[in-house]
Design a protein around this motif. Structure first.
Motif, PDB file in Angstrom:
ATOM      1  N   ILE A 161      -5.058   2.069  -2.332  1.00  0.00           N
ATOM      2  CA  ILE A 161      -4.491   2.478  -1.053  1.00  0.00           C
ATOM      3  C   ILE A 161      -5.390   1.953   0.062  1.00  0.00           C
ATOM      4  O   ILE A 161      -6.592   2.249   0.096  1.00  0.00           O
ATOM      5  CB  ILE A 161      -4.372   4.007  -0.952  1.00  0.00           C
ATOM      6  CG1 ILE A 161      -3.510   4.557  -2.091  1.00  0.00           C
ATOM      7  CG2 ILE A 161      -3.779   4.406   0.402  1.00  0.00           C
ATOM      8  CD1 ILE A 161      -3.518   6.077  -2.183  1.00  0.00           C
ATOM      9  N   TYR A 162      -4.826   1.193   0.972  1.00  0.00           N
ATOM     10  CA  TYR A 162      -5.612   0.632   2.067  1.00  0.00           C
ATOM     11  C   TYR A 162      -5.811   1.689   3.156  1.00  0.00           C
ATOM     12  O   TYR A 162      -4.856   2.354   3.576  1.00  0.00           O
ATOM     13  CB  TYR A 162      -4.933  -0.619   2.617  1.00  0.00           C
ATOM     14  CG  TYR A 162      -4.783  -1.691   1.563  1.00  0.00           C
ATOM     15  CD1 TYR A 162      -5.894  -2.360   1.076  1.00  0.00           C
ATOM     16  CD2 TYR A 162      -3.541  -1.994   1.006  1.00  0.00           C
ATOM     17  CE1 TYR A 162      -5.773  -3.324   0.069  1.00  0.00           C
ATOM     18  CE2 TYR A 162      -3.411  -2.955   0.012  1.00  0.00           C
ATOM     19  CZ  TYR A 162      -4.534  -3.609  -0.451  1.00  0.00           C
ATOM     20  OH  TYR A 162      -4.416  -4.539  -1.444  1.00  0.00           O
ATOM     21  N   SER A 163      -7.044   1.839   3.593  1.00  0.00           N
ATOM     22  CA  SER A 163      -7.398   2.877   4.558  1.00  0.00           C
ATOM     23  C   SER A 163      -7.032   2.462   5.979  1.00  0.00           C
ATOM     24  O   SER A 163      -6.763   1.285   6.266  1.00  0.00           O
ATOM     25  CB  SER A 163      -8.903   3.147   4.495  1.00  0.00           C
ATOM     26  OG  SER A 163      -9.628   2.020   4.976  1.00  0.00           O
ATOM     27  N   SER A 201       0.837  -1.204   0.000  1.00  0.00           N
ATOM     28  CA  SER A 201       0.000   0.000   0.000  1.00  0.00           C
ATOM     29  C   SER A 201       0.871   1.253   0.000  1.00  0.00           C
ATOM     30  O   SER A 201       1.724   1.410   0.891  1.00  0.00           O
ATOM     31  CB  SER A 201      -0.905   0.004   1.232  1.00  0.00           C
ATOM     32  OG  SER A 201      -1.763   1.121   1.241  1.00  0.00           O
ATOM     33  N   PRO A 202       0.653   2.153  -0.996  1.00  0.00           N
ATOM     34  CA  PRO A 202      -0.156   2.016  -2.206  1.00  0.00           C
ATOM     35  C   PRO A 202       0.287   0.791  -3.001  1.00  0.00           C
ATOM     36  O   PRO A 202       1.462   0.453  -3.031  1.00  0.00           O
ATOM     37  CB  PRO A 202       0.090   3.313  -2.964  1.00  0.00           C
ATOM     38  CG  PRO A 202       0.475   4.304  -1.899  1.00  0.00           C
ATOM     39  CD  PRO A 202       1.268   3.491  -0.921  1.00  0.00           C
ATOM     40  N   LYS A 246      -6.028  11.940  -1.388  1.00  0.00           N
ATOM     41  CA  LYS A 246      -6.166  10.790  -0.485  1.00  0.00           C
ATOM     42  C   LYS A 246      -4.950  10.699   0.430  1.00  0.00           C
ATOM     43  O   LYS A 246      -3.813  10.838  -0.012  1.00  0.00           O
ATOM     44  CB  LYS A 246      -6.311   9.498  -1.298  1.00  0.00           C
ATOM     45  CG  LYS A 246      -6.756   8.306  -0.467  1.00  0.00           C
ATOM     46  CD  LYS A 246      -7.104   7.130  -1.363  1.00  0.00           C
ATOM     47  CE  LYS A 246      -7.573   5.918  -0.568  1.00  0.00           C
ATOM     48  NZ  LYS A 246      -8.814   6.172   0.167  1.00  0.00           N
ATOM     49  N   SER A 247      -5.191  10.486   1.710  1.00  0.00           N
ATOM     50  CA  SER A 247      -4.104  10.413   2.674  1.00  0.00           C
ATOM     51  C   SER A 247      -3.592   8.982   2.783  1.00  0.00           C
ATOM     52  O   SER A 247      -4.304   8.021   2.492  1.00  0.00           O
ATOM     53  CB  SER A 247      -4.561  10.914   4.042  1.00  0.00           C
ATOM     54  OG  SER A 247      -5.635  10.142   4.533  1.00  0.00           O
ATOM     55  N   PHE A 248      -2.357   8.856   3.239  1.00  0.00           N
ATOM     56  CA  PHE A 248      -1.732   7.553   3.407  1.00  0.00           C
ATOM     57  C   PHE A 248      -1.781   7.139   4.868  1.00  0.00           C
ATOM     58  O   PHE A 248      -1.499   7.947   5.764  1.00  0.00           O
ATOM     59  CB  PHE A 248      -0.278   7.600   2.935  1.00  0.00           C
ATOM     60  CG  PHE A 248       0.492   6.350   3.242  1.00  0.00           C
ATOM     61  CD1 PHE A 248       0.239   5.192   2.543  1.00  0.00           C
ATOM     62  CD2 PHE A 248       1.436   6.335   4.253  1.00  0.00           C
ATOM     63  CE1 PHE A 248       0.928   4.025   2.834  1.00  0.00           C
ATOM     64  CE2 PHE A 248       2.139   5.184   4.540  1.00  0.00           C
ATOM     65  CZ  PHE A 248       1.877   4.025   3.833  1.00  0.00           C
TER      66      PHE A 248
END
Length: 402
Positions: A178-180, A170-171, A212-214
């Protein structure tokens, strides 16, 4: 002469195995756009190159098995930018992220144990698993769902007494998903419940798009003893050939065990670690600009591919890859055709067939992974070749099988 049974179980990488066809095309005077491999055309930061030029040790000597101390001491400040509490003693420097994955497999698993992995996955993981004599157990994600993480219940169904870990990227390579934080939390609860580990390859963490945040797996201190993070300098600073990565964990037993493997291979490459230490001094503006460039390339190639009749493609949220489904019978056959039998005004493309990015046989046969690591001018030429190549393939090749 007989080769080992072990090696017969390995596959040639679909990322690289068509390279001989590409070299032959170049020898015929054809320009080949390499969309098969994640080799950016972004320049490496100048201070990285300078550090190599200025290396002045009189002897390139063996270093510490766990990596140069100055590099390990400098890395926590990098992770702190992401709000992550990582200490130098949590870090084992490896020969690329690939070695970190290999160490993780061999540290956590006995021969014939299992690693659960969402598919499609980074295809070279299958070779790491074969070396460790570990089986990959797939949970399938789907193009029509944007390759979203399957329901957690699908992972739990696959857990057995042989399961050593769940592995994510991820990403994601190859899908860009991308895993939340919520998804990671569910998986962390699951691995704790079943007394296994969660390994997450985070080498593309800088490249998250659309605002989108990581979420890092290192951001969950309550599960720290269940976590291994894999990292690398390769993509972040466009220094793939340096082969410097890291295995990161708060679990001291994991690090002490992995260190045995690190000692067996003696040490990571020394000059490259000096270059990696210099990379950490790169101004933050470099990564901001690189991320913006990749997002522009993502938008460009997704729009171009979606305009080609019969092509379906995901819109990745991160990294610099996408998976596209083509209107062909066999993506590898098409990829070879593009290199051996097709060119458009002296140009063609090289893509990575996706069938071997899956554990489950038969899935992905019409899919390719595309790395959008070229500038938009070259991507435009490449998309033009794909469009014309598909028309030629369906006209000249598929008609022969009808």
């Amino acid at each position: 002469m007989r080769m080992s049974n072990r090696i017969s179980g390995f596959q040639c990488s679909p990322i690289r195995r068509l390279s001989p066809f590409a070299r032959e095309a170049v020898q015929r005077g054809i320009r080949v756009y390499p969309l098969n491999i994640g080799q950016p055309d972004i320049k490496t930061p100048s201070q990285v190159i300078d550090a190599v030029h200025n290396y002045d040790e009189p002897i390139i000597a063996y270093g510490n098995s766990e990596g140069r101390q100055e590099l390990r001491d400098a890395l926590p400040a990098y992770y702190k930018k992401y709000g992550l509490d990582v200490k130098s003693e949590d870090i084992l420097i490896t020969t690329g992220g690939s070695e970190a994955l290999q160490f993780a497999f061999m540290t956590l698993c006995d021969p014939y144990d299992e690693i659960i992995i969402p598919e499609p996955y980074y295809t070279n993981v299958s070779s790491f698993a074969n070396i460790a004599m570990v089986s990959l157990v797939p949970v399938t994600s789907k193009l029509e769902d944007g390759f979203a993480l399957p329901d957690i219940s699908e992972f739990e169904k696959k857990i057995t007494r042989k399961t050593g870990a769940i592995l994510l990227c991820s990403p994601n390579n190859p899908t860009g998903y991308i895993y939340s934080a919520e998804e990671l939390t569910q998986l962390l609860k699951l691995v704790k419940k079943h007394d296994i580990f969660l390994i997450v390859d985070e080498v593309y963490r800088e490249f998250c798009y659309d605002g989108k945040s990581f979420s890092s797996v290192l951001a969950f201190p309550e599960y720290a003893d269940r976590v291994i993070c894999v990292d690398s300098f390769s993509k972040r600073y466009s220094m793939c050939g340096a082969r410097v990565g890291a295995l990161i964990s708060k679990n001291k037993n994991v690090l002490e065990s992995a260190l045995k493997l690190a000692q067996a291979r003696l040490c990571p490459p020394d000059i490259e670690q000096v270059a990696a230490r210099a990379a950490l001094d790169t101004d933050d503006s470099y990564l901001v600009e690189v991320k913006a460039e990749y997002e522009k390339r993502r938008d460009f190639i997704v729009e171009g591919l979606q305009q080609i009749d019969g092509v379906k493609c995901s819109c990745p949220k991160g990294a610099f890859y996408l998976v596209a489904e083509l209107p062909v019978d066999d993506a590898e056959r098409f990829a070879v055709f593009m290199l051996k039998d097709f060119n458009l005004d002296g140009e063609t493309v090289m893509v990575a067939p996706c069938e071997d990015f899956y554990v489950t046989k038969g899935i992905g046969r019409r899919q390719v992974r595309i790395a959008y690591v070229l500038n938009t001018h070259d991507l435009a030429r490449a998309v033009r070749c794909i469009d014309a190549g598909l028309q030629a393939y369906r006209r000249d090749v598929l008609k022969e099988t009808i």
